[in-house]
Design a protein around this motif. Structure first.
Motif, PDB file in Angstrom:
ATOM      1  N   LEU A   1       0.835  -1.207   0.000  1.00 56.02           N
ATOM      2  CA  LEU A   1       0.000   0.000   0.000  1.00 56.02           C
ATOM      3  C   LEU A   1       0.866   1.252   0.000  1.00 56.02           C
ATOM      4  CD1 LEU A   1      -3.027  -0.629   2.362  1.00 56.02           C
ATOM      5  CD2 LEU A   1      -2.958  -0.664  -0.096  1.00 56.02           C
TER       6      LEU A   1
ATOM      7  N   PHE B   1       2.264   1.495  -3.673  1.00 58.01           N
ATOM      8  CA  PHE B   1       1.375   1.629  -4.831  1.00 58.01           C
ATOM      9  C   PHE B   1       0.079   2.389  -4.553  1.00 58.01           C
ATOM     10  CE2 PHE B   1       3.843  -2.296  -5.530  1.00 58.01           C
ATOM     11  CZ  PHE B   1       4.539  -1.860  -6.644  1.00 58.01           C
ATOM     12  N   ALA B   2      -0.223   2.607  -3.283  1.00 54.07           N
ATOM     13  CA  ALA B   2      -1.480   3.320  -3.015  1.00 54.07           C
ATOM     14  C   ALA B   2      -1.252   4.655  -2.318  1.00 54.07           C
ATOM     15  CB  ALA B   2      -2.409   2.441  -2.189  1.00 54.07           C
ATOM     16  N   TRP B   3      -0.580   4.593  -1.149  1.00 56.77           N
ATOM     17  CA  TRP B   3      -0.471   5.834  -0.372  1.00 56.77           C
ATOM     18  C   TRP B   3       0.380   6.864  -1.096  1.00 56.77           C
ATOM     19  CZ3 TRP B   3      -4.432   5.060   2.007  1.00 56.77           C
ATOM     20  CH2 TRP B   3      -4.683   3.956   2.802  1.00 56.77           C
TER      21      TRP B   3
ATOM     22  N   PRO C   1       0.966   7.507  -4.454  1.00 53.69           N
ATOM     23  CA  PRO C   1       0.257   8.328  -5.442  1.00 53.69           C
ATOM     24  C   PRO C   1      -0.908   9.110  -4.849  1.00 53.69           C
ATOM     25  CG  PRO C   1      -0.147   5.996  -5.831  1.00 53.69           C
ATOM     26  CD  PRO C   1       0.949   6.090  -4.836  1.00 53.69           C
ATOM     27  N   ILE C   2      -1.617   8.509  -3.882  1.00 49.74           N
ATOM     28  CA  ILE C   2      -2.787   9.201  -3.319  1.00 49.74           C
ATOM     29  C   ILE C   2      -2.339  10.453  -2.581  1.00 49.74           C
ATOM     30  CG2 ILE C   2      -4.576   9.066  -1.548  1.00 49.74           C
ATOM     31  CD1 ILE C   2      -4.930   6.103  -2.307  1.00 49.74           C
ATOM     32  N   LEU C   3      -1.344  10.272  -1.688  1.00 47.27           N
ATOM     33  CA  LEU C   3      -0.905  11.423  -0.892  1.00 47.27           C
ATOM     34  C   LEU C   3      -0.274  12.486  -1.777  1.00 47.27           C
ATOM     35  CD1 LEU C   3       0.501   9.541   2.197  1.00 47.27           C
ATOM     36  CD2 LEU C   3      -1.553  10.922   2.082  1.00 47.27           C
TER      37      LEU C   3
ATOM     38  N   SER D   1      -0.968  13.097  -4.982  1.00 46.07           N
ATOM     39  CA  SER D   1      -1.955  13.861  -5.751  1.00 46.07           C
ATOM     40  C   SER D   1      -2.800  14.740  -4.836  1.00 46.07           C
ATOM     41  CB  SER D   1      -2.832  12.935  -6.600  1.00 46.07           C
ATOM     42  OG  SER D   1      -3.425  11.965  -5.801  1.00 46.07           O
ATOM     43  N   LEU D   2      -3.004  14.278  -3.597  1.00 44.71           N
ATOM     44  CA  LEU D   2      -3.724  15.135  -2.643  1.00 44.71           C
ATOM     45  C   LEU D   2      -2.936  16.406  -2.380  1.00 44.71           C
ATOM     46  CD1 LEU D   2      -5.163  12.814   0.141  1.00 44.71           C
ATOM     47  CD2 LEU D   2      -6.410  14.323  -1.362  1.00 44.71           C
ATOM     48  N   LYS D   3      -1.633  16.213  -2.187  1.00 41.64           N
ATOM     49  CA  LYS D   3      -0.769  17.351  -1.898  1.00 41.64           C
ATOM     50  C   LYS D   3      -0.717  18.299  -3.105  1.00 41.64           C
ATOM     51  CE  LYS D   3       3.496  18.084   0.597  1.00 41.64           C
ATOM     52  NZ  LYS D   3       4.784  17.492   0.934  1.00 41.64           N
ATOM     53  N   ASP D   4      -0.559  17.658  -4.288  1.00 42.27           N
ATOM     54  CA  ASP D   4      -0.496  18.468  -5.516  1.00 42.27           C
ATOM     55  C   ASP D   4      -1.764  19.281  -5.680  1.00 42.27           C
ATOM     56  OD1 ASP D   4       1.931  17.471  -6.044  1.00 42.27           O
ATOM     57  OD2 ASP D   4       1.332  16.157  -7.698  1.00 42.27           O
TER      58      ASP D   4
END
Lengths: 360, 170
Positions: free
Chosen positions: B25, B28-30, B32-34, B36-39
């Motif tokens: 996770l 491969f998950a956290w 990109p998620i974090l 893109s959230l930050k971006d």
């Protein structure tokens, strides 16, 4: 025959509703013969709520679904063992026929004091047990589900870069933001980004496992987070990360505190004990809360059968209140699942924060 | 007691599953998620900031425009004033020059008149002298009784003529 989308949605919802009530109705009829079957040999075997509850919250070598006419229907699970002399063995637990027959030198023994079957070697020799028990299967299954959930969410983030969240992504995003902004940022401090992946994983792992524990039948029903082995591993992860991320200030605070030298013999052992006590408390809290939640929910159900043994009518009327209470408990459980995941993650984050705090 | 004793198979499976979950996770998950959230948060923040800047710029531009308008108005006023002045000046000059030209013309006309008057007078005088001589001749022919009286008569006639002339001139 032109239906507006709203009408269509409404009919879909009502179809869903009816099918749900139909399922419950059928389930009632499926269960009722088994109730009859149980009440018939009641003279021989009395309903033992303690045994029923304990065997439900304990681990097992098969996944029990229901009893029909006194016969248990369950999913057999793989038994994986390594014996220093006999080597690896792997077979389904159904080979044991619920503890009636030994297989390949192993057998399931029902331990009266543990309320469960235990895998033992027939000749009493020791071996390593890697069996996919009910809890292990549940862990692996839920882990895969978590992965699928977050891979799809991650994909959604990649696909809709810079756009507002949509669909499932918008359901998960507030929770991720909650963990990041309400747990990690204020508790860990500056270095929260290092620990965020772990905190998010532990939060969702506990929460989703807790939620699966509420579901009373197959995909759920396993008492995963209410098992000390699982909370032990979770707390161990927190402990190891805390110890390895501890900086100079943290260790100085433990080994060379700012107190007179003569207090060291008292203070240093206390501080060192504190390192282990903190995750120990984490382990116990999660374990005890979820175990208690399962026991209480099952306890309310047991009331039906306890009263049903005296008279069927009393059992039925008590059942109404029992179900109401269980619904209430279910709602409370949903809250507890979240709170326990939150508390575990928050405290882990606090310990990480203590370990990485700079001197001020 | 077994309820609170960790079990080997569970611990092993849990460690493997959870460790794998944290690792996979995290990768491969956290990540990109974090990210893109930050971006997204950063882009929103920068968008808000630039909007604020644009607002400020707008206000600045507005005030600039106002100032420009004010200036233009002032300039227009000045131009108008100048034009008015110029107009008045031109009119005044024109008036003045017209007056002087007129005066000149009048003077010239006067002079011409005076000149022609003098010429006329001279001519008249000579004509009158002629007439007088004619008259005198006639008179002489008729009644040349007294020389004295004749002369007086002629002079009276001339005087009369002079008076008449001046009367007409005025």
């Amino acid at each position: 025959m032109s239906k507006t989308p709203i009408n269509k949605g409404l009919t879909e919802i009502s179809v869903l509703k009816y099918s749900f009530s139909l399922i419950f109705f059928l389930l009632f009829f499926l269960i009722s013969p088994s109730l009859k079957a149980e009440s018939e040999p009641a003279h021989k075997e009395k309903f033992q709520p303690g045994k029923m509850i304990m065997s439900h919250v304990k681990d097992a070598y098969d996944w029990h679904i229901m009893d029909i006419n006194g016969k248990a229907i369950s999913i057999p699970l793989p038994v994986i063992v390594y014996h220093p002399e006999r080597g690896f063995d792997m077979f389904l637990s159904s080979k044991f026929h619920h503890g009636h027959e030994p297989y390949k030198g192993y057998h399931l023994v029902y331990k009266e004091n543990q309320f469960r079957y235990v895998l033992e070697s027939v000749d009493g020799s020791s071996f390593y047990n890697f069996s996919l028990t009910k809890n292990n299967t549940s862990i692996v299954m839920v882990s895969i589900i978590i992965m699928l959930i977050f891979f799809s969410v991650a994909k959604a983030y990649k696909r809709r870069e810079g756009m507002a969240p949509k669909g499932f992504q918008s359901l998960i995003e507030p929770i991720i933001l909650f963990v990041r902004d309400e747990i990690a940022k204020p508790s860990v401090g500056k270095k929260y980004e290092t620990f965020l992946p772990f905190l998010l994983t532990i939060f969702f792992f506990i929460w989703i496992n807790n939620l699966f524990g509420i579901i009373p039948f197959f995909p759920g029903g396993a008492n995963v987070t209410g098992n000390i082995s699982i909370t032990f591993v979770l707390a161990l992860f927190t402990l190891v990360i805390t110890i390895f991320s501890g900086n100079k200030v943290y260790w100085k605070h433990i080994l060379l505190p700012d107190v007179p030298i003569w207090m060291y013999p008292i203070l240093i052992p206390i501080e060192i004990m504190g390192i282990f006590l903190k995750p120990f408390v984490l382990m116990l809290r999660l374990f005890a809360n979820i175990l208690a939640e399962h026991i209480i929910a099952l306890g309310f159900f047991s009331l039906i059968f306890i009263f049903g043994e005296t008279s069927k009518a009393v059992g039925m009327s008590v059942g109404v209140f029992s179900v109401l209470f269980t619904v209430f408990m279910g709602l409370l459980s949903i809250l507890v699942t979240f709170i326990q995941a939150y508390v575990f993650t928050l405290l882990s984050a606090l310990y990480f924060g203590m370990a990485t705090e700079e001197h001020h | 007691m077994d309820l609170v004793t960790p079990e080997f198979s569970l611990v092993i499976w849990m460690t493997i599953s959870f460790g794998a979950l944290v690792f996979i996770l995290g990768k491969f998950a956290w990540k990109p998620i974090l990210k893109s959230l930050k971006d997204r948060e950063e882009s929103i923040e920068s968008a808000l900031k630039s909007a604020e800047e644009a607002k400020l710029q707008m206000a600045q531009m507005k005030s600039d425009n106002e100032a420009l308008l004010q200036e233009a108005r002032k300039e227009r006023e000045i131009i108008l004033k100048e034009a008015k002045q110029m107009k008045e000046q031109i009119i005044a000059e024109a008036k003045k020059s017209a007056e002087t030209e007129g005066a000149k013309l009048i003077e010239r006309a006067n002079q011409e008149i005076a000149k022609s008057k003098n010429v006329a007078i001279e001519e008249l005088k000579s004509q009158i002298a002629g007439f007088s001589i004619e008259l005198a001749e006639k008179l002489i022919n008729k009644e040349l009784a007294s020389n004295e009286e004749q002369k007086r008569l002629i002079e009276n006639h001339i005087k009369d003529l002079e008076i008449k002339q001046t009367a007409t001139q005025n």
